[in-house]
Design a protein around this motif. Structure first.
Motif, PDB file in Angstrom:
ATOM      1  N   PRO A   1      83.184  26.161  37.290  1.00 16.89           N
ATOM      2  CA  PRO A   1      83.086  24.936  38.084  1.00 16.89           C
ATOM      3  C   PRO A   1      81.684  24.334  38.005  1.00 16.89           C
ATOM      4  O   PRO A   1      80.687  25.045  38.052  1.00 16.89           O
ATOM      5  CB  PRO A   1      83.410  25.423  39.504  1.00 16.89           C
ATOM      6  CG  PRO A   1      84.309  26.607  39.287  1.00 16.89           C
ATOM      7  CD  PRO A   1      83.754  27.282  38.055  1.00 16.89           C
ATOM      8  N   GLY A   2      81.655  23.026  37.819  1.00 19.75           N
ATOM      9  CA  GLY A   2      80.391  22.313  37.691  1.00 19.75           C
ATOM     10  C   GLY A   2      79.998  22.019  36.259  1.00 19.75           C
ATOM     11  O   GLY A   2      79.162  21.155  36.004  1.00 19.75           O
ATOM     12  N   ASP A   3      80.616  22.740  35.297  1.00 22.17           N
ATOM     13  CA  ASP A   3      80.306  22.496  33.885  1.00 22.17           C
ATOM     14  C   ASP A   3      80.859  21.150  33.437  1.00 22.17           C
ATOM     15  O   ASP A   3      81.986  20.785  33.779  1.00 22.17           O
ATOM     16  CB  ASP A   3      80.899  23.591  32.994  1.00 22.17           C
ATOM     17  CG  ASP A   3      80.144  24.900  33.065  1.00 22.17           C
ATOM     18  OD1 ASP A   3      79.088  24.954  33.730  1.00 22.17           O
ATOM     19  OD2 ASP A   3      80.624  25.881  32.455  1.00 22.17           O
ATOM     20  N   LYS A   4      80.089  20.424  32.660  1.00 23.60           N
ATOM     21  CA  LYS A   4      80.561  19.191  32.045  1.00 23.60           C
ATOM     22  C   LYS A   4      81.130  19.557  30.673  1.00 23.60           C
ATOM     23  O   LYS A   4      80.535  20.337  29.936  1.00 23.60           O
ATOM     24  CB  LYS A   4      79.425  18.193  31.914  1.00 23.60           C
ATOM     25  CG  LYS A   4      78.890  17.738  33.266  1.00 23.60           C
ATOM     26  CD  LYS A   4      78.126  16.453  33.145  1.00 23.60           C
ATOM     27  CE  LYS A   4      77.549  15.996  34.464  1.00 23.60           C
ATOM     28  NZ  LYS A   4      78.483  15.843  35.537  1.00 23.60           N
ATOM     29  N   VAL A   5      82.310  18.999  30.368  1.00 25.90           N
ATOM     30  CA  VAL A   5      82.969  19.275  29.091  1.00 25.90           C
ATOM     31  C   VAL A   5      83.340  17.954  28.430  1.00 25.90           C
ATOM     32  O   VAL A   5      83.508  16.937  29.093  1.00 25.90           O
ATOM     33  CB  VAL A   5      84.230  20.153  29.276  1.00 25.90           C
ATOM     34  CG1 VAL A   5      83.863  21.536  29.764  1.00 25.90           C
ATOM     35  CG2 VAL A   5      85.233  19.508  30.209  1.00 25.90           C
ATOM     36  N   GLY A   6      83.466  18.008  27.127  1.00 27.23           N
ATOM     37  CA  GLY A   6      83.921  16.850  26.369  1.00 27.23           C
ATOM     38  C   GLY A   6      85.386  17.022  25.998  1.00 27.23           C
ATOM     39  O   GLY A   6      85.937  18.124  26.087  1.00 27.23           O
ATOM     40  N   ALA A   7      86.019  15.959  25.581  1.00 27.15           N
ATOM     41  CA  ALA A   7      87.412  16.031  25.139  1.00 27.15           C
ATOM     42  C   ALA A   7      87.514  17.035  23.994  1.00 27.15           C
ATOM     43  O   ALA A   7      86.739  16.982  23.040  1.00 27.15           O
ATOM     44  CB  ALA A   7      87.891  14.661  24.690  1.00 27.15           C
ATOM     45  N   GLY A   8      88.420  17.985  24.126  1.00 25.85           N
ATOM     46  CA  GLY A   8      88.619  18.984  23.080  1.00 25.85           C
ATOM     47  C   GLY A   8      87.782  20.240  23.233  1.00 25.85           C
ATOM     48  O   GLY A   8      87.953  21.193  22.473  1.00 25.85           O
ATOM     49  N   ASP A   9      86.859  20.252  24.194  1.00 22.52           N
ATOM     50  CA  ASP A   9      86.063  21.466  24.417  1.00 22.52           C
ATOM     51  C   ASP A   9      86.944  22.568  24.999  1.00 22.52           C
ATOM     52  O   ASP A   9      87.747  22.306  25.895  1.00 22.52           O
ATOM     53  CB  ASP A   9      84.913  21.195  25.389  1.00 22.52           C
ATOM     54  CG  ASP A   9      83.781  20.389  24.782  1.00 22.52           C
ATOM     55  OD1 ASP A   9      83.810  20.159  23.553  1.00 22.52           O
ATOM     56  OD2 ASP A   9      82.880  20.003  25.541  1.00 22.52           O
ATOM     57  N   PRO A  10      86.808  23.798  24.519  1.00 26.33           N
ATOM     58  CA  PRO A  10      87.607  24.892  25.080  1.00 26.33           C
ATOM     59  C   PRO A  10      87.138  25.252  26.485  1.00 26.33           C
ATOM     60  O   PRO A  10      85.931  25.318  26.746  1.00 26.33           O
ATOM     61  CB  PRO A  10      87.386  26.039  24.097  1.00 26.33           C
ATOM     62  CG  PRO A  10      86.099  25.733  23.417  1.00 26.33           C
ATOM     63  CD  PRO A  10      85.947  24.239  23.430  1.00 26.33           C
ATOM     64  N   ILE A  11      88.100  25.482  27.374  1.00 26.47           N
ATOM     65  CA  ILE A  11      87.800  25.892  28.752  1.00 26.47           C
ATOM     66  C   ILE A  11      88.074  27.380  28.917  1.00 26.47           C
ATOM     67  O   ILE A  11      87.281  28.104  29.503  1.00 26.47           O
ATOM     68  CB  ILE A  11      88.614  25.054  29.750  1.00 26.47           C
ATOM     69  CG1 ILE A  11      88.147  23.592  29.673  1.00 26.47           C
ATOM     70  CG2 ILE A  11      88.459  25.602  31.175  1.00 26.47           C
ATOM     71  CD1 ILE A  11      88.926  22.641  30.528  1.00 26.47           C
ATOM     72  N   ILE A  12      89.207  27.831  28.397  1.00 30.72           N
ATOM     73  CA  ILE A  12      89.510  29.261  28.360  1.00 30.72           C
ATOM     74  C   ILE A  12      90.127  29.583  27.006  1.00 30.72           C
ATOM     75  O   ILE A  12      90.537  28.686  26.270  1.00 30.72           O
ATOM     76  CB  ILE A  12      90.465  29.721  29.501  1.00 30.72           C
ATOM     77  CG1 ILE A  12      91.866  29.156  29.305  1.00 30.72           C
ATOM     78  CG2 ILE A  12      89.922  29.394  30.867  1.00 30.72           C
ATOM     79  CD1 ILE A  12      92.897  29.806  30.202  1.00 30.72           C
TER      80      ILE A  12
END
Length: 71
Positions: free
Chosen positions: A20-31
């Motif tokens: 939580p709080g991380d900024k991600v871009g489209a297509g970035d892996p989350i898990i």
């Protein structure tokens, strides 16, 4: 309203890459899920900020389960 990020397959959560709080871009892996000895990333559908991660490493998730929330 937060967008749900869903698992595309049934598998075991191999690695949680975002918190939580991380900024991600489209297509970035989350898990990363593991299924049949393959590693499958669950990616952010769009750019945003992770507001919650609902899956834990070692936990089994089903196809369609919400694994994270993105705002």
């Amino acid at each position: 309203m937060p967008e749900e990020v869903k698992a595309q397959i049934t598998g075991v959560v191999f690695q949680v890459l975002a918190k939580p709080g991380d900024k991600v871009g489209a297509g970035d892996p989350i898990i990363v899920l593991e299924s049949m000895k393959m590693e499958i990333p669950v990616e952010a559908p769009r750019a945003g900020t992770v507001t919650a991660v609902k899956a834990k490493e070692g936990e089994t998730v089903q196809e369609g389960d919400t694994v994270a929330l993105l705002e």
